[in-house]
Scaffold this motif. Structure first.
Motif, PDB file in Angstrom:
ATOM      1  N   THR A 208       2.198 -10.767  -0.411  1.00  0.00           N
ATOM      2  CA  THR A 208       2.215 -10.700  -1.876  1.00  0.00           C
ATOM      3  C   THR A 208       1.154 -11.614  -2.474  1.00  0.00           C
ATOM      4  O   THR A 208       0.438 -11.246  -3.411  1.00  0.00           O
ATOM      5  CB  THR A 208       3.608 -11.067  -2.406  1.00  0.00           C
ATOM      6  OG1 THR A 208       4.570 -10.149  -1.873  1.00  0.00           O
ATOM      7  CG2 THR A 208       3.646 -11.004  -3.919  1.00  0.00           C
ATOM      8  N   CYS A 211      -2.131 -10.027  -1.962  1.00  0.00           N
ATOM      9  CA  CYS A 211      -2.295  -8.900  -2.889  1.00  0.00           C
ATOM     10  C   CYS A 211      -2.802  -9.410  -4.237  1.00  0.00           C
ATOM     11  O   CYS A 211      -3.712  -8.834  -4.833  1.00  0.00           O
ATOM     12  CB  CYS A 211      -0.969  -8.156  -3.049  1.00  0.00           C
ATOM     13  SG  CYS A 211      -1.084  -6.660  -4.062  1.00  0.00           S
ATOM     14  N   ALA A 229       4.509  -3.498  -8.191  1.00  0.00           N
ATOM     15  CA  ALA A 229       5.392  -4.356  -7.393  1.00  0.00           C
ATOM     16  C   ALA A 229       6.437  -3.492  -6.690  1.00  0.00           C
ATOM     17  O   ALA A 229       7.590  -3.400  -7.113  1.00  0.00           O
ATOM     18  CB  ALA A 229       6.056  -5.405  -8.276  1.00  0.00           C
ATOM     19  N   ASP A 231       7.695  -3.983  -3.766  1.00  0.00           N
ATOM     20  CA  ASP A 231       8.615  -4.741  -2.922  1.00  0.00           C
ATOM     21  C   ASP A 231       9.859  -5.020  -3.765  1.00  0.00           C
ATOM     22  O   ASP A 231       9.985  -6.067  -4.392  1.00  0.00           O
ATOM     23  CB  ASP A 231       7.973  -6.044  -2.456  1.00  0.00           C
ATOM     24  CG  ASP A 231       8.868  -6.812  -1.483  1.00  0.00           C
ATOM     25  OD1 ASP A 231      10.025  -6.390  -1.286  1.00  0.00           O
ATOM     26  OD2 ASP A 231       8.418  -7.827  -0.931  1.00  0.00           O
ATOM     27  N   ALA A 237       9.348 -11.547  -5.166  1.00  0.00           N
ATOM     28  CA  ALA A 237       8.047 -10.938  -4.869  1.00  0.00           C
ATOM     29  C   ALA A 237       7.460 -10.303  -6.122  1.00  0.00           C
ATOM     30  O   ALA A 237       6.266 -10.459  -6.416  1.00  0.00           O
ATOM     31  CB  ALA A 237       8.191  -9.902  -3.762  1.00  0.00           C
ATOM     32  N   LEU A 241       4.080 -11.538  -8.082  1.00  0.00           N
ATOM     33  CA  LEU A 241       2.947 -10.648  -8.334  1.00  0.00           C
ATOM     34  C   LEU A 241       2.642 -10.579  -9.827  1.00  0.00           C
ATOM     35  O   LEU A 241       1.472 -10.568 -10.234  1.00  0.00           O
ATOM     36  CB  LEU A 241       3.251  -9.255  -7.782  1.00  0.00           C
ATOM     37  CG  LEU A 241       2.064  -8.292  -7.720  1.00  0.00           C
ATOM     38  CD1 LEU A 241       0.992  -8.810  -6.769  1.00  0.00           C
ATOM     39  CD2 LEU A 241       2.518  -6.904  -7.282  1.00  0.00           C
ATOM     40  N   ARG A 254       6.883  -2.817 -12.410  1.00  0.00           N
ATOM     41  CA  ARG A 254       7.938  -3.195 -11.487  1.00  0.00           C
ATOM     42  C   ARG A 254       9.195  -2.390 -11.788  1.00  0.00           C
ATOM     43  O   ARG A 254       9.313  -1.778 -12.849  1.00  0.00           O
ATOM     44  CB  ARG A 254       8.223  -4.696 -11.568  1.00  0.00           C
ATOM     45  CG  ARG A 254       8.551  -5.183 -12.956  1.00  0.00           C
ATOM     46  CD  ARG A 254       8.653  -6.692 -13.024  1.00  0.00           C
ATOM     47  NE  ARG A 254       9.727  -7.217 -12.195  1.00  0.00           N
ATOM     48  CZ  ARG A 254       9.982  -8.509 -12.054  1.00  0.00           C
ATOM     49  NH1 ARG A 254       9.226  -9.409 -12.681  1.00  0.00           N
ATOM     50  NH2 ARG A 254      10.964  -8.932 -11.301  1.00  0.00           N
ATOM     51  N   ASP A 283       1.768  -3.434  -3.900  1.00  0.00           N
ATOM     52  CA  ASP A 283       2.323  -4.365  -2.914  1.00  0.00           C
ATOM     53  C   ASP A 283       3.630  -3.787  -2.382  1.00  0.00           C
ATOM     54  O   ASP A 283       4.531  -3.455  -3.148  1.00  0.00           O
ATOM     55  CB  ASP A 283       2.578  -5.720  -3.578  1.00  0.00           C
ATOM     56  CG  ASP A 283       3.180  -6.731  -2.618  1.00  0.00           C
ATOM     57  OD1 ASP A 283       2.868  -6.659  -1.416  1.00  0.00           O
ATOM     58  OD2 ASP A 283       3.955  -7.591  -3.077  1.00  0.00           O
TER      59      ASP A 283
END
Length: 396
Positions: A208, A211, A229, A231, A237, A241, A254, A283
């Motif tokens: 991360t 990234c 995002a 993840d 995480a 990010l 996200r 990511d």
């Protein structure tokens, strides 16, 4: 005469009575002090004790004064946006970071040069050279090829000075890094959509963070970036990010914690198309290569993203300190998502710089970026010749 006196007394009594009746009433209306404005009394019908007292208003006033004062207007403080960071240019960044390879330099470069500069190189000396390269994670096969070529050059040319041997060693190591491989990042938009870069790797490789650093590399080179995002298994995480994005003015898409990673990746690319950015960086969750279900899910992420168009780059993040184990990681990831480039992290302060050679020779995948520190701009485009020079250090 008596009648006259009686009449006078009666008159006096009448006058006194009249005065006694009139004067008290006159006292009720006192004159205002000199210079004061005349007032008007507003008469109201009798009321109970709870009623408010009557108001006395200046006669010259046009309006009644407000009974309740208006609250003061409080201006909300304007939050100042933090200044965006400007990543440093990537050109020549690897040269500027060469000091970060100091430990690798002393373990590999100076060790090799001290052996190669001996007056006589016997079989034991060449074995010592092989051991040095293998311990630096160059790999057995690559080491054998490098030593064989270098041994032949020394024998034919009869070179003995440290400067000459160093130059020959640098040429052989550079050749082993395959400098002709395409190490450019495909990050330019095309066909009306942004380039899509998928970032994959195992837990603990610094994926991360890397990234986020890749985003800074692209922004430093003039690209606009959007982060995805995907993840969703670790809320930290996505937060991490997003923080990287906020520092450079990049948006982060996200989803809910534990949500579908493929859905987040799909939405990120769609958002990138709508906003017209150059590159979308996605990511993914860190995955152990032996977890078949998780690896299948990673394949799903790629398939869903490709509904918008093909993935332009799939970068595998490898921890340089994992050594030869990183090669197995790279092999499994390549089978699942077709890795197009490797990003080697944690090359600073390690004697394992030779892993770059092993990765490329074993997998045929170019190393495109290397991490040489913990700073936000300590990620550099990989340049074989500059990397070898940093490994070998000064010939003095």
């Amino acid at each position: 005469m008596e009648y006259v006196v009686a009449a006078v007394i009666l008159l006096v009594v009448l006058v006194a009575g009249v005065v006694g009746l009139v004067v008290p009433r006159m006292r009720r209306r006192e004159l205002p002090p000199p210079g004061s404005a005349p007032t008007t009394t507003i008469e109201r019908p009798p009321a109970d004790e709870t009623e408010a007292p009557e108001l006395i208003v200046p006669a010259e006033a046009d309006e009644l004064p407000p009974l309740i004062a208006e609250p003061p207007v409080i201006e909300e403080p304007v939050a100042e946006k933090p200044a965006l960071e400007q990543p440093e240019p990537t050109a020549g960044r690897l040269v500027r970071l060469r000091a970060r390879l100091a430990r690798s330099q002393s373990a590999l470069g100076r060790g090799l040069l001290s052996v190669l500069s001996r007056d006589h190189l016997d079989d034991d000396a060449w074995e010592e050279i092989e051991e040095s390269l293998i311990s630096a994670d160059v790999g057995v096969e690559a080491t054998q090829v490098i030593v064989a070529r270098l041994r032949e050059r020394v024998r034919v040319l009869g070179t003995r000075t440290v400067a000459e041997v160093r130059q020959q060693l640098a040429e052989e190591l550079t050749a082993a890094l395959e400098p002709d491989l395409d190490r450019s990042l495909k990050t330019a938009p095309h066909d009306g959509r942004p380039a899509v870069v998928l970032v994959v790797g195992v837990n603990g490789a610094g994926k991360t963070t890397t990234c986020g650093k890749i985003g800074r590399v692209l922004i430093a080179d003039g690209r606009t970036v959007l982060f995805g995002a995907a993840d969703t298994f670790r809320a930290a995480a996505a937060d991490q990010l997003q923080t990287w994005g906020e520092r450079v003015g990049a948006e982060t898409v996200r989803g809910p914690e534990g949500g579908d990673p493929a859905s987040v990746a799909f939405d990120a690319v769609k958002r990138g198309i709508d906003t017209g950015v150059d590159t979308v960086l996605i990511d993914t969750a860190g995955r152990l290569q032996n977890k078949v279900g998780l690896m299948d899910e990673l394949g799903k992420v790629k398939r869903v993203v490709e509904k918008h168009g093909p993935v332009d780059e799939t970068l595998l993040i490898l921890d340089a300190t994992t050594g030869q184990n990183g090669l197995e990681q790279a092999r499994v990831f390549t089978e699942v998502v077709d890795v197009t480039g490797v990003v080697l992290t944690k090359l600073d302060g390690t004697a394992k710089g030779g892993i770059v050679i092993a990765v490329q020779r074993k997998l045929g995948i170019p190393v495109k970026l290397v991490g040489l520190g913990e700073g936000p701009d300590d990620l550099a485009p990989f340049e074989p010749a500059a990397f070898v020079e940093a490994l070998l250090g000064s010939d003095s």
